[in-house]
Design a protein around this motif. Sequence first.
Motif, PDB file in Angstrom:
ATOM      1  N   THR A   1      29.586  51.649  31.057  1.00 40.26           N
ATOM      2  CA  THR A   1      30.167  52.938  31.431  1.00 40.26           C
ATOM      3  C   THR A   1      30.139  53.094  32.951  1.00 40.26           C
ATOM      4  OG1 THR A   1      28.035  54.067  31.352  1.00 40.26           O
ATOM      5  CG2 THR A   1      29.347  54.031  29.295  1.00 40.26           C
ATOM      6  N   LEU A   2      30.915  54.051  33.423  1.00 37.43           N
ATOM      7  CA  LEU A   2      30.901  54.392  34.843  1.00 37.43           C
ATOM      8  C   LEU A   2      29.468  54.733  35.262  1.00 37.43           C
ATOM      9  CD1 LEU A   2      33.397  56.804  36.553  1.00 37.43           C
ATOM     10  CD2 LEU A   2      31.001  56.789  37.096  1.00 37.43           C
TER      11      LEU A   2
ATOM     12  N   ALA B   1      27.360  52.770  38.194  1.00 35.22           N
ATOM     13  CA  ALA B   1      26.874  53.492  39.377  1.00 35.22           C
ATOM     14  C   ALA B   1      25.356  53.437  39.458  1.00 35.22           C
ATOM     15  CB  ALA B   1      27.368  54.937  39.354  1.00 35.22           C
ATOM     16  N   TRP B   2      24.687  53.700  38.345  1.00 32.94           N
ATOM     17  CA  TRP B   2      23.216  53.699  38.353  1.00 32.94           C
ATOM     18  C   TRP B   2      22.679  52.301  38.632  1.00 32.94           C
ATOM     19  CZ3 TRP B   2      19.905  56.899  39.736  1.00 32.94           C
ATOM     20  CH2 TRP B   2      18.585  56.921  39.296  1.00 32.94           C
ATOM     21  N   HIS B   3      23.376  51.274  38.150  1.00 31.16           N
ATOM     22  CA  HIS B   3      22.964  49.893  38.428  1.00 31.16           C
ATOM     23  C   HIS B   3      22.924  49.632  39.928  1.00 31.16           C
ATOM     24  CE1 HIS B   3      23.152  45.577  38.975  1.00 31.16           C
ATOM     25  NE2 HIS B   3      24.355  45.706  39.512  1.00 31.16           N
ATOM     26  N   PHE B   4      24.018  49.916  40.634  1.00 31.49           N
ATOM     27  CA  PHE B   4      24.002  49.551  42.055  1.00 31.49           C
ATOM     28  C   PHE B   4      23.118  50.471  42.871  1.00 31.49           C
ATOM     29  CE2 PHE B   4      28.102  52.007  42.456  1.00 31.49           C
ATOM     30  CZ  PHE B   4      27.784  52.819  43.532  1.00 31.49           C
TER      31      PHE B   4
ATOM     32  N   VAL C   1      33.907  51.640  40.045  1.00 34.87           N
ATOM     33  CA  VAL C   1      33.673  53.064  39.795  1.00 34.87           C
ATOM     34  C   VAL C   1      34.928  53.881  40.085  1.00 34.87           C
ATOM     35  CG1 VAL C   1      32.387  55.077  40.670  1.00 34.87           C
ATOM     36  CG2 VAL C   1      31.158  52.994  40.008  1.00 34.87           C
ATOM     37  N   THR C   2      35.643  53.560  41.172  1.00 34.34           N
ATOM     38  CA  THR C   2      36.834  54.357  41.486  1.00 34.34           C
ATOM     39  C   THR C   2      37.926  54.175  40.433  1.00 34.34           C
ATOM     40  OG1 THR C   2      37.731  52.672  42.995  1.00 34.34           O
ATOM     41  CG2 THR C   2      36.401  54.440  43.977  1.00 34.34           C
TER      42      THR C   2
ATOM     43  N   SER D   1      32.308  62.284  33.373  1.00 38.98           N
ATOM     44  CA  SER D   1      32.926  61.023  33.794  1.00 38.98           C
ATOM     45  C   SER D   1      32.000  59.831  33.602  1.00 38.98           C
ATOM     46  CB  SER D   1      33.357  61.104  35.261  1.00 38.98           C
ATOM     47  OG  SER D   1      32.244  61.089  36.142  1.00 38.98           O
ATOM     48  N   LEU D   2      30.707  60.067  33.527  1.00 40.27           N
ATOM     49  CA  LEU D   2      29.752  58.964  33.429  1.00 40.27           C
ATOM     50  C   LEU D   2      29.927  58.148  32.155  1.00 40.27           C
ATOM     51  CD1 LEU D   2      26.455  60.634  34.734  1.00 40.27           C
ATOM     52  CD2 LEU D   2      28.200  59.368  36.023  1.00 40.27           C
ATOM     53  N   ARG D   3      30.581  58.723  31.147  1.00 40.19           N
ATOM     54  CA  ARG D   3      30.785  58.025  29.868  1.00 40.19           C
ATOM     55  C   ARG D   3      32.059  57.167  29.858  1.00 40.19           C
ATOM     56  NH1 ARG D   3      29.012  63.069  28.625  1.00 40.19           N
ATOM     57  NH2 ARG D   3      31.083  63.847  28.118  1.00 40.19           N
ATOM     58  N   GLN D   4      32.861  57.239  30.920  1.00 37.14           N
ATOM     59  CA  GLN D   4      34.134  56.506  30.964  1.00 37.14           C
ATOM     60  C   GLN D   4      33.886  55.003  30.922  1.00 37.14           C
ATOM     61  OE1 GLN D   4      37.294  57.943  31.018  1.00 37.14           O
ATOM     62  NE2 GLN D   4      37.971  55.845  30.666  1.00 37.14           N
ATOM     63  N   GLN D   5      34.653  54.313  30.058  1.00 35.31           N
ATOM     64  CA  GLN D   5      34.569  52.859  29.931  1.00 35.31           C
ATOM     65  C   GLN D   5      35.958  52.246  30.066  1.00 35.31           C
ATOM     66  OE1 GLN D   5      32.573  53.254  25.978  1.00 35.31           O
ATOM     67  NE2 GLN D   5      31.459  51.436  26.682  1.00 35.31           N
ATOM     68  N   VAL D   6      36.010  51.003  30.529  1.00 37.56           N
ATOM     69  CA  VAL D   6      37.284  50.289  30.570  1.00 37.56           C
ATOM     70  C   VAL D   6      37.674  49.881  29.152  1.00 37.56           C
ATOM     71  CG1 VAL D   6      38.474  48.233  31.414  1.00 37.56           C
ATOM     72  CG2 VAL D   6      36.918  49.457  32.907  1.00 37.56           C
TER      73      VAL D   6
END
Length: 165
Positions: free
Chosen positions: A41-42, A46-49, A134-135, A30-35
């Motif tokens: 990416t997701l 997530a890693w940013h925040f 993220v959700t 899921s970490l590769r998911q993009q809008v």
Amino acid sequence: MYVPVADLIAEWKKEAALTQNILDALTDGSLRQQVYPEGRTLGRIAWHFVTNVPDYLNEFGLATERVPDSDVIPSAKEIAETFKKISRDAAKAIEEQWTDDDLKIIRNAFGRQESNASIFMGLIKHIVHHRGQVTVLMRQAGLNIPAVYGPSKEGWMQMGVKPPV
């Protein structure tokens, strides 16, 4: 607004627990998911925040350990484990380093004069903002979404209630 430090810590712990549930539901795929193709990416969001928390706290006077190699997105499990440690460390730093009077101290924050209490509320809102992103990406990636401020689609179904449309 937070007046005693205890209120700030309680709010932090409540929001951190909600965020932890979301991060615990991530998968490596899921970490590769993009809008959209050029978007973050997701995993990057997530890693940013997650890695931003100690940087933010240090910037505004709370000594906490920064995340090494924050440019490299780790596994979903490591993202969740890192947040668990960071959120615990943040609560401890506030408890040990700030008094109720410290919440009233005014600082320059992003070009504005704000109290430490307002600045910390901004950190919580920053995480909530990205948690929402993220959700959405989790839904697009086909993951189940844990409840945050109310049931998710999966939560409604577990209660035997048709999810709202």
